[in-house]
Motif scaffolding. Structure first.
Motif, PDB file in Angstrom:
ATOM      1  N   TYR A   1      -8.244   4.150   6.250  1.00 55.61           N
ATOM      2  CA  TYR A   1      -9.610   3.617   6.355  1.00 55.61           C
ATOM      3  C   TYR A   1     -10.075   3.450   7.803  1.00 55.61           C
ATOM      4  CZ  TYR A   1      -8.813   2.830   1.417  1.00 55.61           C
ATOM      5  OH  TYR A   1      -8.526   3.017   0.082  1.00 55.61           O
TER       6      TYR A   1
ATOM      7  N   TYR B   1       0.826  -1.209   0.000  1.00 53.64           N
ATOM      8  CA  TYR B   1       0.000   0.000   0.000  1.00 53.64           C
ATOM      9  C   TYR B   1       0.861   1.262   0.000  1.00 53.64           C
ATOM     10  CZ  TYR B   1       0.667   0.570   5.096  1.00 53.64           C
ATOM     11  OH  TYR B   1       1.179   0.749   6.360  1.00 53.64           O
TER      12      TYR B   1
ATOM     13  N   ASN C   1     -12.214  -8.873  -0.420  1.00 52.93           N
ATOM     14  CA  ASN C   1     -11.700  -9.100   0.938  1.00 52.93           C
ATOM     15  C   ASN C   1     -12.783  -9.558   1.905  1.00 52.93           C
ATOM     16  OD1 ASN C   1      -9.109  -8.472   0.189  1.00 52.93           O
ATOM     17  ND2 ASN C   1      -9.209  -6.346   0.864  1.00 52.93           N
TER      18      ASN C   1
ATOM     19  N   ARG D   1     -13.473   1.483   8.947  1.00 53.21           N
ATOM     20  CA  ARG D   1     -13.466   0.324   9.867  1.00 53.21           C
ATOM     21  C   ARG D   1     -14.421   0.536  11.028  1.00 53.21           C
ATOM     22  NH1 ARG D   1      -8.073   0.161   8.379  1.00 53.21           N
ATOM     23  NH2 ARG D   1      -7.355   1.589   9.990  1.00 53.21           N
TER      24      ARG D   1
ATOM     25  N   VAL E   1      -9.952  -0.462  -5.958  1.00 57.39           N
ATOM     26  CA  VAL E   1      -9.930  -0.443  -4.496  1.00 57.39           C
ATOM     27  C   VAL E   1     -11.311  -0.774  -3.913  1.00 57.39           C
ATOM     28  CG1 VAL E   1     -10.346   2.063  -4.266  1.00 57.39           C
ATOM     29  CG2 VAL E   1      -9.080   0.865  -2.497  1.00 57.39           C
TER      30      VAL E   1
ATOM     31  N   MET F   1     -14.854   5.473   2.871  1.00 57.23           N
ATOM     32  CA  MET F   1     -13.666   5.342   2.015  1.00 57.23           C
ATOM     33  C   MET F   1     -13.313   6.606   1.245  1.00 57.23           C
ATOM     34  SD  MET F   1     -13.811   1.400   0.671  1.00 57.23           S
ATOM     35  CE  MET F   1     -12.192   1.472  -0.100  1.00 57.23           C
TER      36      MET F   1
ATOM     37  N   SER G   1     -19.402  -0.935   3.778  1.00 56.92           N
ATOM     38  CA  SER G   1     -17.942  -0.847   3.860  1.00 56.92           C
ATOM     39  C   SER G   1     -17.371   0.280   3.009  1.00 56.92           C
ATOM     40  CB  SER G   1     -17.300  -2.181   3.459  1.00 56.92           C
ATOM     41  OG  SER G   1     -17.628  -2.484   2.122  1.00 56.92           O
ATOM     42  N   TRP G   2     -18.130   0.763   2.024  1.00 54.97           N
ATOM     43  CA  TRP G   2     -17.657   1.868   1.183  1.00 54.97           C
ATOM     44  C   TRP G   2     -17.887   3.240   1.816  1.00 54.97           C
ATOM     45  CZ3 TRP G   2     -19.569   0.584  -4.490  1.00 54.97           C
ATOM     46  CH2 TRP G   2     -18.905  -0.576  -4.942  1.00 54.97           C
TER      47      TRP G   2
ATOM     48  N   TYR H   1     -10.171  -3.985   5.164  1.00 54.46           N
ATOM     49  CA  TYR H   1      -9.141  -2.969   4.891  1.00 54.46           C
ATOM     50  C   TYR H   1      -8.386  -2.684   6.180  1.00 54.46           C
ATOM     51  CZ  TYR H   1     -13.824  -0.707   5.169  1.00 54.46           C
ATOM     52  OH  TYR H   1     -15.140  -0.410   5.435  1.00 54.46           O
TER      53      TYR H   1
ATOM     54  N   VAL I   1     -12.638  -4.522  -1.809  1.00 58.11           N
ATOM     55  CA  VAL I   1     -13.416  -4.620  -0.568  1.00 58.11           C
ATOM     56  C   VAL I   1     -14.349  -5.827  -0.629  1.00 58.11           C
ATOM     57  CG1 VAL I   1     -15.312  -3.491   0.680  1.00 58.11           C
ATOM     58  CG2 VAL I   1     -13.243  -2.205   0.133  1.00 58.11           C
TER      59      VAL I   1
ATOM     60  N   GLU J   1      -5.463  -0.501   6.036  1.00 56.57           N
ATOM     61  CA  GLU J   1      -4.625   0.673   5.832  1.00 56.57           C
ATOM     62  C   GLU J   1      -5.071   1.840   6.718  1.00 56.57           C
ATOM     63  OE1 GLU J   1      -4.957  -1.612   1.882  1.00 56.57           O
ATOM     64  OE2 GLU J   1      -6.270  -1.041   3.537  1.00 56.57           O
TER      65      GLU J   1
ATOM     66  N   SER K   1     -13.680  -6.446  10.110  1.00 60.90           N
ATOM     67  CA  SER K   1     -13.477  -5.186   9.372  1.00 60.90           C
ATOM     68  C   SER K   1     -12.030  -5.015   8.952  1.00 60.90           C
ATOM     69  CB  SER K   1     -13.876  -3.984  10.246  1.00 60.90           C
ATOM     70  OG  SER K   1     -15.230  -4.050  10.590  1.00 60.90           O
TER      71      SER K   1
END
Length: 553
Positions: A287, A80, A517, A291, A510, A419, A415-416, A282, A514, A284, A278
């Motif tokens: 985020y 990342y 993942n 999360r 990206v 972001m 989840s978006w 992601y 999600v 990173e 969560s």
């Protein structure tokens, strides 16, 4: 009226799944004062990062050295930091792919071709699987001489996981490598045997990124290694772990202040496990808000699941479903006391998400998640009606309802939310159409849960799962039904791989990752058992590895 409801409720015989209490208690509250990287660590981190960036840029564009470096950076979980450099390198490789693979003759470098293929497909580039034909005989069988090339076999095994429909050569490759890698295990060195064994259980396609990173750092340091890369990966993991601990401390405090565990003692108390869920989507730093939002919504999915599944009466569940459809605080007045608390807390969480996103003028996007929450409630209610009516639905009915009841339509959309700019209104409109990549993810999540948990659920008298529906409709054994469900799951992975390659031209990669993942977390949680419900077993150790124990430098 409330007193009357309480009296009636006391007379109701309620079922309980007897879920074990949280295994974490207040553990993560201890991290309230945890600090991030100090000045010296920040400087070391930045210096190592720049050294690695130069290393990436200096490696020849079309070389095994370059693609192996990219692979190692990805496996160590630090890619990342180098998104642009990796994208530029793989874009260049894609544009000269035929020339690149053409330099290897029939007996040479299976590893290089398989690794290139996998890295490009993971990045969203479609490359043909015909490159593997040079490793087969006239009958289409893979050459037995390949068996001694363990690294090549492992790379082919990982590449085959990213196959799409109609790629018979990759179906064959997966079968061939799985059998041969299992047979080779007793002859391998301890370190290589561990790596192969780990890949057979969790190939790169299925692995939860933070878990796989932690494992790969251990493998990497036992073999030939680049000290700069290893030092950077360890430091980065520990810095991120401190950030994640602090986030989990805040979420644990929110959960305790909600005091919902006392209100709904029948529900699974799994806030740490849901944060881990969560984190699998992601990890990173950028985020953090995403999360937090996803974990809080996951908490309510879990409470609702246990309420609809075991505790609520059909009459109460009717009231709750109607209240969620209306989605306003006044609707809580009709609910029994315990549901009133759940419902008001749910609305409060969504109100706070709206306020959080108002800073970016994105609060209107919360409506997409609310719509999916209503679908989830209706799907849970349908399952409750089947249960109370003693009805076993057809497989088609079950699967149609299983898309929303998997929770993944809601979770992918939710989840978006945190972001940032990449998650546009157009992207939310697209996911609201239930595209094939999302449907595939939902079916995988629904069925792998059913495969591992259906026997326990039947013992305690729960509603029919997909296994019972299949047995009931087609008159097969449970084992045959499970085998059929696994076939459906594998086909759905092909759907997911295929739609991912197609949609990267339309939807930012990206965002699609999600969904990918989320599916990986489901595969992980339901691999051998329902590790979410029985989190005191193996999942506790995994969470310790990712969220408690730092890597010793």
């Amino acid at each position: 009226m409330e007193l009357c409801t309480q009296t009636v409720a006391a007379e109701v015989t309620r079922r309980s799944a007897n879920h074990h209490p949280t295994v974490w208690g207040d553990h993560f509250l201890a991290y309230a004062d945890l600090l991030g990287a100090n000045e010296l660590e920040e400087k070391q981190h930045e210096d190592l990062k720049e050294e690695l960036r130069k290393m990436l840029l200096k490696a020849p564009s079309k070389s095994l050295q370059k693609i192996e470096l990219i692979n190692t950076i990805q496996r160590l979980g630090v890619d990342y930091h180098f998104g642009r450099e990796i994208e530029d390198s793989l874009s260049y490789l894609y544009n000269s792919y035929e020339e690149w693979i053409g330099q290897f003759d029939g007996s040479d470098n299976l590893h290089a071709i398989a690794l290139s293929f996998r890295l490009l497909r993971q990045q969203g580039y479609y490359v043909s699987s015909d490159a593997f034909r040079k490793f087969t005989d006239n009958q289409g069988n893979f050459n037995e001489a390949l068996v001694s090339d363990v690294q090549g076999m492992l790379s082919l095994y990982e590449a085959a996981q990213f196959r799409v429909h109609g790629e018979q050569i990759l179906d064959e490759a997966l079968n061939f490598t799985t059998i041969q890698l299992k047979l080779s295990l007793p002859k391998l060195s301890n370190s290589l045997a561990q790596q192969v064994s780990s890949a057979l259980k969790f190939p790169i396609r299925d692995g939860v990124l933070r878990v796989e990173t932690r494992k790969y750092i251990s493998f990497y340091q036992e073999n030939e290694r680049n000290e700069v890369l290893l030092s950077f990966a360890k430091m980065d993991f520990n810095i991120l772990q401190r950030l994640h601990k602090k986030e989990l401390c805040d979420i644990t405090r929110w959960w305790k202040e909600l005091d919902i565990v006392k209100t709904v003692p029948y529900a699974r108390d799994r806030v740490v496990e849901l944060y881990f869920w969560s984190l699998g989507v992601y990890f990173e730093p950028q985020y953090c808000i995403a999360r937090k939002i996803l974990t809080k919504v996951l908490c309510f999915c879990s409470i609702m699941d246990d309420t609809y599944d075991t505790y609520g009466t059909l009459e109460e569940l009717t009231l709750l479903t109607e209240a969620i459809e209306r989605w306003n605080i006044d609707s809580s007045e009709q609910l029994p006391p315990y549901m009133k608390i759940i419902y008001r807390a749910l609305l409060d969480v969504y109100n706070k998400i709206e306020k959080e996103l108002a800073n970016e003028n994105k609060s209107f996007l919360v409506n997409y998640s609310i719509t999916e929450m209503k679908k989830l409630s209706r799907a849970y209610f349908q399952e409750a009606k089947w249960y109370h009516g003693k009805k076993v639905p057809t497989v088609e009915q079950y699967m149609k309802n299983g898309n929303p009841s998997s929770t993944y339509q809601l979770l992918a959309t939710t989840s978006w939310l945190g972001m940032g700019e990449v998650a546009t209104k157009d992207a939310f409109d697209w996911i609201a159409t239930e595209p094939p990549i999302l449907v595939a993810s939902c079916i995988i999540a629904r069925l792998i849960n059913d495969i591992v948990s259906h026997e326990i659920e039947q013992e305690r008298g729960d509603a029919a799962t997909g296994i019972e529906c299949y047995v009931n409709e087609f008159g097969v054994t449970k084992e045959e039904a499970r085998a059929e469900m696994r076939k459906i799951v594998e086909n759905c992975w092909k759907d997911l791989n295929q739609d991912y390659l197609k949609q990267t031209l339309v939807i930012p990669r990206v965002l699609l990752m999600v969904v990918f993942n989320l599916t990986r977390v489901a595969e992980f949680i339901y691999k051998d058992e329902d590790a979410y419900s029985f989190s005191k077993n193996n999942l506790k150790d995994v969470i310790s590895m990712v969220l408690v124990d730092p890597i010793i430098a």
